[in-house]
Structures are given as C-alpha cells and as structure tokens.
Design a protein around this motif. Structure first.
Motif, mmCIF file in Angstrom:
data_model
loop_
_atom_site.group_PDB
_atom_site.id
_atom_site.type_symbol
_atom_site.label_atom_id
_atom_site.label_comp_id
_atom_site.label_asym_id
_atom_site.label_seq_id
_atom_site.Cartn_x
_atom_site.Cartn_y
_atom_site.Cartn_z
ATOM 1 N N TYR A 1 0.902 -1.535 -0.115
ATOM 2 C CA TYR A 1 0.118 0.140 0.061
ATOM 3 C C TYR A 1 0.793 1.293 -0.029
ATOM 4 C CZ TYR A 1 -3.907 -3.188 0.854
ATOM 5 O OH TYR A 1 -4.702 -4.291 1.006
ATOM 6 N N LYS B 1 3.073 4.375 -1.055
ATOM 7 C CA LYS B 1 2.862 5.175 -2.277
ATOM 8 C C LYS B 1 4.100 5.397 -3.068
ATOM 9 C CE LYS B 1 -1.173 7.293 -1.026
ATOM 10 N NZ LYS B 1 -1.698 6.084 -0.240
ATOM 11 N N GLU B 2 5.177 5.161 -2.503
ATOM 12 C CA GLU B 2 6.486 5.124 -3.199
ATOM 13 C C GLU B 2 6.521 4.350 -4.550
ATOM 14 O OE1 GLU B 2 7.738 3.504 0.462
ATOM 15 O OE2 GLU B 2 6.288 5.304 0.476
ATOM 16 N N ARG C 1 1.372 -5.924 -6.537
ATOM 17 C CA ARG C 1 0.541 -4.677 -7.011
ATOM 18 C C ARG C 1 -0.091 -4.926 -8.200
ATOM 19 N NH1 ARG C 1 2.990 -0.187 -4.050
ATOM 20 N NH2 ARG C 1 4.178 -0.217 -5.804
#
Lengths: 502, 453, 300
Positions: free
Chosen positions: A282, A284-285, A309
């Motif tokens: 999860y 953000k990078e 992901r």
C-alpha cells in the motif's frame, strides 16, 4: 468454586515471532455482564484496548536459527517498557508465524516464551489460526460484516502468505502458501544467499534457475516475483476469472498439500493484504527499480510487494485497505485470541487454570442415527480415547502432560428433555469409568448451554473421581487444545482455543 | 361543591372530592381493585353529576394529594398561570367540557387555557366526556415538537420503530428495524426497550441505532428505553443519545418505586441538554399508563385516571419530544377488557393533549386480558381520528421481548392510508428518496428489509 | 499402547471434523449466525422423552417475492424471533401471516385458562393446595386473592410438610398452566441434582392452584423455610405460552418487597434452557443461604 479474580479487566499479550520480524502488543480486555438480571448470567469481552505496542524488530537469527536467548531477552525488556509483569498477564498468545514455525527448535522454545510471558499465555502455531488472527487484526473480518461480499485477507510476511476469507463477519475459509519476502535472500549485488527449499519445486516447474551462491539480475528477480504473485493470486481465486485459467504451479506452494486435497476457495470480491508485504503493497513510493533498491532488507520483499500490486492491477482485482499491516497478526493474537465461556458452568475447587487440554470430539448427532444409536457409539469412542490419552507423550503437543487431563467436546444437541439428558450423563459416566479410570481430570466443553447441569449430574454419578470441569458455549473441534483460565468476576471463564499446534 | 346528589329516587352522599373523582370514572377494574369505584351505574352517574357542578376552584382548593406531601403535586401547582386560572376559576367542570367542545374554541384558546389548568381539572373534565367528546376535543390541539426533526403536524401520523429483541442481539434488533423502515415506520423515534440493564449493552444499542441513522441519512432520532440512570451512565461514556427516556408515575411514591425523583430528572435533563446528540429543544421521551401507581401501592386512594393526568403534569415540566401511554400493558386487574382499554386510550390521549404534550399511544394488550388484535385495530382508528401524534410499530404487532401485542408496521401504514395521513415531512421525503413511498403511498419496494443491508 | 490403528483413527477423526467444518462454512455461510427458534417449533407440544428434532433449528421462511438480497434476508430471519420478512397485500399482511399470529394468540389464551393435569402432579409427587382465587375471572381481577393460601390449604401444608426446611420448593400455575406442563419435568430434577451437589436439604414440595408470586410470603409465614423457590407460569406471550419463572427468596414473610426476590424468567425450550436453569437455581439458593439475603442485595 474458588473465588476468582474480581477485576473486570484482563491483560492480554500477543507476541508474533515471524520469519523476518518480531513484535509484541499488550492489550486490555474488559469483561462485562451481557445478560438481563432475570436471565442466566452471560459475560462477554466488551472492550479491547491497546495498552502498549512494541517496535517491530528484525527477528534475531543465528545461522538461520531463531536466537532464543535474544528473543527472550527482548520480551523481558518489552515487559519492562510496557510496565507489566508476567503475573499480570491473564491471556494472550505467542505465535510463531510462517517459516519460523518450521524451524526445528521452535516448539520447546515457543512453549518457554509462553511460560515466561505469563501463566495464561498460549503458545501456538498453525497457519489456519494465524490466518484467522491476521484477518481479525487487519480489520478484514470487521470490514466483511458491513459488506455483502466475501473479502480475503492475505497476510504475507517473510515466509508464508496466510489467507482468510471473511463473509458477514466470520472467517469461512483459510489457505496458506509458501509466499513471502524472505524466501529468497540476496546481496545488493545480486548474489543469492538463500533460497527456501519450499520454493524449489515451484521454481523448477517455472524453469527458474536460482541457486544460493549464484548471481541473479534485477530482471530475473522481477520475473520470479511476478510469477510468484500470479501463482498466489491464482491460488487465492481458485483460478476463477483469471486470464488463461489457473496456474497449476500454485498448488506446489500450498502448505498442507501433502495432507489434504485442494479445495476451491470461495469467490471473493475484494483483496486485503496485511503483514510486512502489505506495508509495501500500500506504500505510495514507486516500485524498486534496481537490485540496490530491492535489497534494502537483504531479500526480495519490496519487489514481491510491487509485483503483487501490478498483478492485481493486471487481473482487475479490487483491493481494500487494512487498518493494520505489519502488526495485523500480533494484534489478532493479543486482542482476539481469548473467548469467554458461558457463565453457568461447573468447576471443582482448585483445578483452574488448565493448559493445553487436548480435545477429542464426540461424533455429531445427525439425522443418520437416533439418539440411542448415537449414545451407543460412546463405548468405542472412549475406548479409543483411552488409548490416546494413555499413550506416550509424543502424541501430545507438549511433553509434560500425559493423560492427566482429558478434554471432550460435546456437539450441539438441540433441546434435550431431562430424561434424554440423564441418559446422556449416565452413558458418559459409565463409559468413562470403564475405559478411562486413569484420567484424573475430565474437561467437558459443551457447545450449548448445559455445562452446570451436566457437571452436577456427572459429579453425582462419578462421585468425585475424576475431577470435573464443565464449560459451555465454546466451539472446539477434534484436535484443538484449550487453555482455561481463572474465572474473572467470579464467573466469566476465559478460554483460549488453539487449533492443532505442531 | 355539592356532596349530596339525588338521582333516580335515591340519595348519594359523598365524603370528599377524591371519592367523587373516583366514582365518576367509567368502569375500570383498577379502581375496583383499589376499592374506590362506584358500586353501580347509578352511583357512578351521581358522582358525575356532583363533579359536573364542581367549580375548578373547588378542585384546586381541595388537593387530592397536598403539595406539602408530594413533589408531583408541587410541580403541577407551580406550573399554574394565576392570571389565566383566575379567569376560569368559577367555571364548573360541565362548563369547561362545553367550552372545549364549542366550535369557537380552537387551538389558540386551548393552549392559553391549558396554562391555567391543573392535571386534576383536566382529569375531571375527561370523566364527563364521552369517547367521541374526548376525540373531538383532542383533535383541536396540534402539538409540534422538535428533537432532530419535527413531528406532530396535522395530517401527520408518525410511528415509533420498536425493534426489540429478547436478548438485545444487535443484529436481531437491526433486522426488525430494517423491516420497520421498509414500511415507512420510524419517524417518531427508533426506540428500543433493552432487556439487559447494563451500561455496556445500552451503549452498544445506542451506537448501533445511530450508525444505521447515519449510514442511510435517516431523518429521525434514537432512544434506548433503559432506566434513566443507565442511560445517563451510557451518555457520560460518550454513547450517542438523541433523547432520554423514563417511565413516570403520578405520585412521588410511585416514582420512587420507579427509582426516580424530580432532582434525578433535573440532572438527566441537564445532561441530555449538554451531552445529547440532538438539536432539541425537546429531548425527553416519557411513558405512562393507568394503574402503575396502584401496582406500586402508591395511589393514596386516588383513581387511576386522575393519577394518569398527574403523570402528564409532571411530564409537562420537561417539554418532552414524545409521550405515550402504554395503555393495555399492565394487565386485566387495571383494565379488564377491550372496552376499558379503548376508553383509557382515548382518555389518556385527550388528557395528554390538554397538557400540550405530544401524545402517542401504545395501543396494546396482554394475553390475559379480554381483548384481541381487532380491538387494537379499532382503537388505532379512533386515535387517528382524534389526531394522535404517533403509534407504536412492532413487527406484526407481536413484541418478542416484552411479550405483549401492540400495533404493527402494517397497521400504521393502513391507518395512514385510511385517513390520508403522512409520515413526518422530512421522513416522507427520505422515504421518497429511498424509493419506498410515492404520493404518500408505499411503493412496490416497501416491505423488503434487505434494502438496508 | 499407542498402536498405529489408534493413530489412524485419530487422524481420521481430525480430518472428518475439519472437512465437516469447511463444508458447513462453504455451503451455508448464512447459517453462521445463531439459528433462532421458530414459531412452529415452539408451537409444537413438548414431546417428552427424546430430542424431537436434531436438525438445526429451522427458521420461518420469508414471503418477500423478490428481496433485494435473498441471502441477507435469511441472515435477518435467523437473527430474531420477531415476525419479519412477512410481506403484504397492499398495506395488510398476507393471510398466512395473519393466521399464524391468531394461532399464537389462541394458544396463549388457552394457556391462561388451562389447568395443570392431575397426572403430572402425581408423577412429580406434588400435593395440591389452593389460594382464595375462586374462579378465573376473580383470579385475573384480584391478584391479592392469589397471594393467600386458603384455610384448607394452610392446614394441609401444616400437616404434610417438613417445617423450617432449608429449601422449600413450590410450584404454581400462575398465568400459564402450559408453562408448568412443559418445563417442570426438566427443571425440577436438575434443581434436585444441584441441591444434592451443594449438600442442601429440601422440604416437602407441593403445588399451588391459583397462585401468584406473592403466595411465597404466606407460605413463608407458615412453613418458615430458610429459602423458598417458586416455579410459576408466566403471563404467556405469543413467542411462547410455555414460559416459566423461578422466584427465589431468603426467608419470605408478609411484607417482603419485590426487590428482595431473585428471579430467573423466560424458562422454556426457546428461551432460558430449563435444565440449565434448574442447575443455576441451585447456585442461587446456595448463595442466598451463604449470604443470608436475596434479591438486589444478593451478590452473585
């Protein structure tokens, strides 16, 4: 019954020793009456508060073995920081997750930590239970309560991916795969340090060449993590709706495949990812772009998370955000592992607490037989049970107790007239006396509310031998182990049910 | 005041106003149980005759329970507007009846007059009224109240959703609540009678109802009808309560049996104003019912109609959002049969409205009374004609926790249709948005509780 | 001792249990919620000997032609005995729903007006005394009459009963003879077991016809038990007309207030389980004797 503790708060700890990280929480559970004054008393855990959360540390290892002393020392330190002592701790669980449970030294060590952590802390391992605890800790179970659809929570750590399918607030299916960040460990330069043996059949089937000591490239690793993600997602979905059908290699990763055939999992509509991989999943990078970026922890974890992901995106899998990622299992262990028995129970003096009572289950009473026919099976049942309980200790979880305590789970029986109830008690007493005279303590766990009455009747029939504990409104299954704590508020009895340990 | 009445060739001598008030009542088993009822119909008529001639000042000057001895009496006394009272003090009870029924007497006149009346005067006039009188007089009075939303408008018939459950199971309460909402019931309040009296349990129910209201943006208010002290503890622990509930009796001793007194109600009033979740200004829900004082042996030989009126005198102090009489709950020793239940329902509704209270009625009976669901149908229709603010909605009228029968979701929907009545305006708009109602009628979607899952 | 056949048997049992668990979960997720008691089941007369139904309690079906979410409807039905999912014709209920309600009401009324059978009293070895209740109408209108045993009954108690017993058990019809008919065979022996386990001695039990809760006080004045438990039929509801209560009091006497009584209510097969209720009463009575009090002062 000896008066137990009057406090309504229970201190509970959860300790999660994973393949890659270790963490601990201290929580406080409040037990309160949840029945009318005109009804039989019923108590429940009504509030769960976190009192202390440890930092997440890297699991200390010595040559691929868990460093017991270091962990023991760390737990003691954390108790000091949390300002609790083992005597305060009334419930909780120590969990060895993923690969660590497979390590040879795990069992006795786990038991030791549990004992050091407080008299009522349960030592446990078992991927089903972990999956369930993680789904509770990640918030997936609560999420499903508000949804019409099935959500699957997959807790991915260093060694395993434990999946629990939740529907309307209940876990309805679990499955575990050998998928984790530390199954492949490597140097920043690409030199492979370690490949978990559990991964090897899968690697072979996918024609990946990867051996410890050799080098691999960023692209190799990308291909492996992408394939691993697809295998996992394919396994989780039962291959439904996936392009090109299912991935046959997924089955090679499934834990327990030697013991049970594969069952198609329920169809889920949302995926939640917890555990260490969940944290990156999860994040953000951007995804790691080089071996250097991948190997910040010396393993493939970050790349596995980003590959997962991407696979989700490609396959159109809808994800949901967990309330906890890396701490999901430890939260579940610390806050959700304790139940409260029905409050009309029968417990003889000075028996509690009891630990690691192995449970065998009377066969269910179903439509295929009459009540009499059902009771007629008790003879064989007790005969077999006596052999088991009389056997050498290696058939029981932890060596020390041999046959002193026998746990019998009574299935749900619907409404019983007293006459039928009395026949049941007589039959139980008679068969017990015939086959199990050596058992010193008999623990009966009834699914329905009848423990006190059954305890009274058996007490009169058995005349003081064995010692008796009768609790109810707890659901246990053949092969479970239960811990039964001292009564809180005099009557609420905390019970921890463990599924098959080791 | 005339204490001697000659009627039908006989002479009746009454000792005091208390005796006249009791004997002037229509037949009630509760008055008979208390040993204060008229011995026959003639004596009843003689008492009515005596009461008809009594002046309002006679009633005020001869308190049935002196204010020095009883805090409910004190509260009622303290509310009297002396100027208005002076204007009407020389009216007879008969004149008061005729004034109320006169076509020129409308809402504004009654509102003003109400402030000069004591509860005993209102009870007295009810005793002289027929059932139709009670309905017509009550129908003149529109009482609007506002908690989160306004109810009580003419043309509105609201419903309390009463989704009780025998063990307060949260899912089970939700299930019956969804059913209620799907029939357009719940605009008065989502009100649960809990069976578990603990703060934890009450807080959970409050939280759940509020969550459902928020999730579906339902324009209504919530309430959990536990003892006031339990609700207070839950509210202090942060539980969301739009209003606070309590059962009332008409004497201080009766209230003591309920575990309440004025000071406690004042504290609760203060708390709900400070820590309640609703806009207000009306933040109370009271329930009453003829016979509760006798059952608590706190009736002082006063009849049950008068005692009921005194409950309303007490309720008036706290400007409630809802008041309802649970008319047939307490059993046949107080209201024996359908006839007595119907009469009591109409009396209570009238007397409450005369106190300017937002009266609803729990039209109900227990299974050891001589009454059945048909009688409840009748009373619900009569009350709708009289302008009752709300009725109680229970799934198929069968309350599986309180073990009595009331009115159903279907019944309220039917009475609305029969009289062309609507749910409260905000609630009706919401029902339209949900697709459950159109032009004041239920749509084909109505009746499906899974709409709210 | 630990031969391989035992191990195989064990493994087999574990596997069966696990598989069954999984099957149950997968085939009927909606059944996870505790199954509620159905009206039909409750309306059936109590059949006595053996469990009459071993299956999972059936839930009344709903009548909604096309519910938005059919599985959800099952979940709602399983969660409450309230009559939901009944559907409608216009704003009125369907005929079957109306009749079901009227059936339940008929059963409830019949319960009020029924009598406990002499056979049952004989079977339970209970002799009978009466209150001043006279007839049914008086009984309903005058609760005070049901609180006093008549002179004949007082004489009978004096003659037949152990005086100053530790525990006195009394059974009364109250507002539902059905409640006694349906529950006493289950509650009574379980209560007796409990008394034996606690080492308490019991006086001479008997039955009160036309009894109200308050008759405890009058009996207390005559027999002077240390504790008295009254098993009495409750006002019948529609969910069950068989519901019984147990009122327990330490040294009941004239003027005992309600808050001095400890009550367990809703005892019937769909509510507080009768056998377990009997066992719990033993604990309550034991604590009353230990603490020499009852009602709200009793610390459970």
């Amino acid at each position: 019954m000896r008066p137990g503790r009057r406090e309504e708060w229970l201190t509970s700890v959860g300790i999660d020793v994973g393949t890659s990280t270790t963490k601990m929480i201290v929580s406080r559970l409040r037990i309160a009456r949840m029945s009318s004054t005109f009804a039989l008393p019923r108590y429940a855990i009504v509030e769960r508060l976190i009192q202390y959360e440890s930092p997440v540390i890297t699991t200390p290892l010595i040559q691929d073995q868990i460093d017991e002393l270091a962990i023991g020392e760390w737990v003691r330190e954390q108790y000091l920081v949390a300002n609790i002592s083992p005597q305060d701790v009334m419930s909780g669980a120590v969990i060895f997750t993923g690969e660590s449970a497979g390590k040879s030294n795990a069992a006795p060590f786990l038991q030791q930590i549990a004992e050091d952590s407080g008299a009522f802390v349960v030592a446990t391992a078992g991927s089903d239970l972990e999956a369930v605890l993680a789904a509770k800790g990640s918030g997936a179970e609560a999420y499903s309560r508000e949804s019409k659809d099935i959500i699957v929570n997959v807790d991915i750590g260093g060694g395993t991916a434990n999946a629990a399918y939740c529907y309307r607030g209940n876990v309805i299916h679990t499955v575990t795969y050998h998928v984790g960040g530390r199954l492949i460990r490597l140097e920043p330069d690409g030199r492979v340090q370690y490949v978990a043996s559990a991964l090897e059949p899968w690697l072979r089937m996918n024609a990946f060449q990867l051996r410890a000591g050799e080098r691999c490239t960023y692209d190799d690793l990308r291909a492996i993590t992408a394939a691993l993600s697809r295998s996992l997602l394919s396994g989780l979905s039962g291959a439904q709706g996936l392009p090109n059908g299912g991935d046959p290699a997924a089955e090679l990763l499934r834990i327990g495949r030697e013991k049970s055939r594969h069952k198609a999992p329920p169809i889920y509509t949302r995926l939640m990812v917890s555990g260490g991989i969940g944290q990156w999943f999860y994040a953000k990078e951007a995804s790691p772009r080089s071996l250097h970026e991948v190997t910040v922890h010396g393993d493939m974890g970050p790349l596995l998370a980003s590959a997962l992901r991407e696979s989700c995106d490609q396959m159109g899998i809808i994800t949901a955000v967990p309330s906890q990622t890396v701490r999901a299992t430890v939260l579940g262990a610390g806050m959700q592992s304790t139940e409260v028995s029905g409050s009309t129970v029968y417990v003889e003096d000075d028996i509690l607490p009891l630990r690691n009572v192995p449970i065998i289950q009377l066969p269910p009473l179903d439509r295929t037989r009459t009540y009499e026919q059902w009771m007629a099976t008790f003879g064989t049942f007790f005969e077999q049970a006596a052999k088991w309980y009389g056997g050498p200790s290696d058939s029981i979880a932890s060596g020390e107790q041999r046959s002193q305590e026998m746990g019998i789970a009574l299935p749900a029986l619907q409404h019983l007239s007293y006459k039928a109830f009395d026949k049941l008690a007589e039959q139980l007493a008679a068969q017990f006396r015939t086959h199990c005279p050596h058992v010193e303590t008999l623990v009966l766990v009834c699914e329905q509310d009848m423990a006190k009455a059954l305890g009274h009747r058996l007490r009169l029939l058995l005349q003081g031998h064995p010692k008796l504990v009768c609790i109810d409104q707890i659901r246990v299954t053949h092969g479970d182990y239960v811990d039964i704590g001292l009564p809180v508020q005099d009557r609420a009895i905390p019970v921890m049910v463990k599924t098959l340990a080791f | 005041m005339k204490m001697t009445i000659h009627l039908l060739g006989r002479t009746y001598q009454f000792a005091n106003l208390k005796e006249i008030m009791a004997k002037a009542n229509e037949e009630k088993s509760g008055d008979q149980l208390a040993g204060i009822a008229a011995s026959d119909n003639s004596e009843r008529m003689a008492a009515k005759a005596a009461l008809a001639d009594a002046l309002l000042s006679d009633i005020r000057n001869e308190p049935l329970l002196p204010p020095e001895e009883d805090e409910v009496s004190r509260i009622i006394e303290s509310q009297v507007n002396e100027k208005i009272y002076t204007e009407i003090r020389n009216w007879s009870v008969a004149e008061l009846r005729e004034y109320l029924l006169h076509p020129k007497t409308t809402q504004p006149e009654i509102i003003r007059m109400s402030r000069g009346l004591t509860s005993e005067m209102i009870a007295a006039v009810a005793k002289l009224m027929s059932n139709l009188d009670l309905m017509q007089a009550a129908s003149k009075i529109e009482v609007l109240t506002h908690c989160n939303y306004t109810i009580g408008q003419r043309g509105v018939l609201s419903g309390r959703a009463q989704p009780n459950h025998p063990t307060d199971d949260i899912l089970g309460i939700k299930a019956a609540l969804y059913e209620a909402l799907s029939y357009g019931i719940g605009d008065a309040v989502i009100g649960i009678n809990p069976v578990i009296d603990t703060t934890d349990s009450v807080r959970e129910v409050m939280k759940m109802t509020k969550e459902v209201m928020q999730k579906w943006s339902i324009p209504t208010q919530n309430c959990v009808l536990a003892h006031v002290t339990t609700q207070m503890r839950a509210i202090k622990q942060g539980a969301p309560a739009d209003m606070i509930f309590q059962s009332l009796a008409g004497t201080e001793a009766g209230n003591k049996a309920f575990g309440i007194h004025e000071q406690l109600l004042d504290e609760a009033d203060d708390l709900i104003h400070r820590d309640g979740t609703a806009a207000g200004p009306n933040l109370w829900y009271f329930e009453t019912g003829q016979g509760s004082e006798l059952s608590a042996e706190a009736h002082y030989g006063i009849d049950q109609v008068t005692l009921e009126a005194r409950c309303y005198g007490l309720a008036r102090k706290y400007k409630p959002f809802l008041v309802n009489t649970v008319v047939g709950f307490i059993g046949p020793e107080y209201l024996y049969d359908n006839k007595q239940v119907v009469r009591a329902g109409l009396e209570d509704h009238f007397m409450g409205k005369m106190h300017l209270l937002p009266m609803g009625v729990d039209v109900c009976y227990t299974n050891h009374m001589k009454a059945d669901q048909n009688d409840m149908d009748n009373l619900a229709v009569l009350l709708a004609a009289a302008g009752v603010n709300y009725l109680i909605g229970v799934a198929m009228a069968d309350d599986c926790m309180l073990n009595y029968q009331s009115t159903s979701f279907h019944d309220i929907a039917t009475v609305r249709e029969l009289f062309g009545k609507h749910p409260a305006p905000d609630f009706e708009r919401w029902l339209e948005d949900m697709g459950l109602m159109q032009n004041g009628r239920l749509t084909p979607l109505a009746g499906d509780p899974t709409l709210f899952m | 001792m630990n031969d391989s056949s035992t191990l195989n048997w064990l493994v087999d049992q574990v596997m069966k249990a696990l598989e069954k668990k999984v099957e149950d979960r997968e085939s009927k997720p909606h059944m996870i919620a505790e199954a509620a008691t159905s009206y039909e089941m409750l309306a059936q007369s109590h059949s006595g000997e053996l469990p009459s139904d071993h299956s999972i309690d059936e839930v009344l079906p709903h009548n909604i032609p096309e519910p938005r979410w059919a599985e959800g409807m099952e979940e709602l039905l399983a969660s409450t005995p309230a009559r939901i999912g009944v559907w409608r014709t216009g704003t009125r209920p369907l005929t079957s729903t109306m009749l079901a309600l009227r059936n339940a009401h008929a059963a409830a009324i019949d319960a009020v007006f029924s009598e406990v059978s002499p056979d049952l009293l004989q079977e339970m070895n209970l002799f009978t005394v009466e209150t001043h209740y006279g007839d049914m109408e008086t009984f309903l209108r005058r609760p005070d009459k049901g609180r006093r045993i008549n002179d004949e009954g007082v004489a009978l108690m004096r003659e037949k009963c152990v005086h100053r017993p530790q525990v006195q058990i009394v059974v009364a019809d109250g507002l539902s003879a059905n409640a006694i008919e349906s529950n006493i065979r289950d509650v009574y022996p379980s209560l007796m077991n409990a008394l034996e386990v606690y080492g308490l001695s019991c006086g001479t039990p008997f039955f009160v016809r036309g009894g109200r809760v308050g008759c405890m006080d009058h009996i207390g004045e005559i027999l002077h038990p240390e504790v008295l438990v009254l098993l009495i039929g409750e006002r019948p509801g529609l969910v069950s007309s068989e519901s019984m209560s147990a009122y327990m009091c330490y040294r009941p006497h004239a003027g005992t207030v309600e808050s001095d009584r400890t009550v367990i209510s809703n005892i019937h097969r769909g509510g507080t389980p009768p056998i377990e209720a009997g066992a719990h009463m033993g604990t309550v009575l034991y604590k009353m004797l230990e603490q020499q009090t009852s009602g709200i002062k009793l610390i459970m």
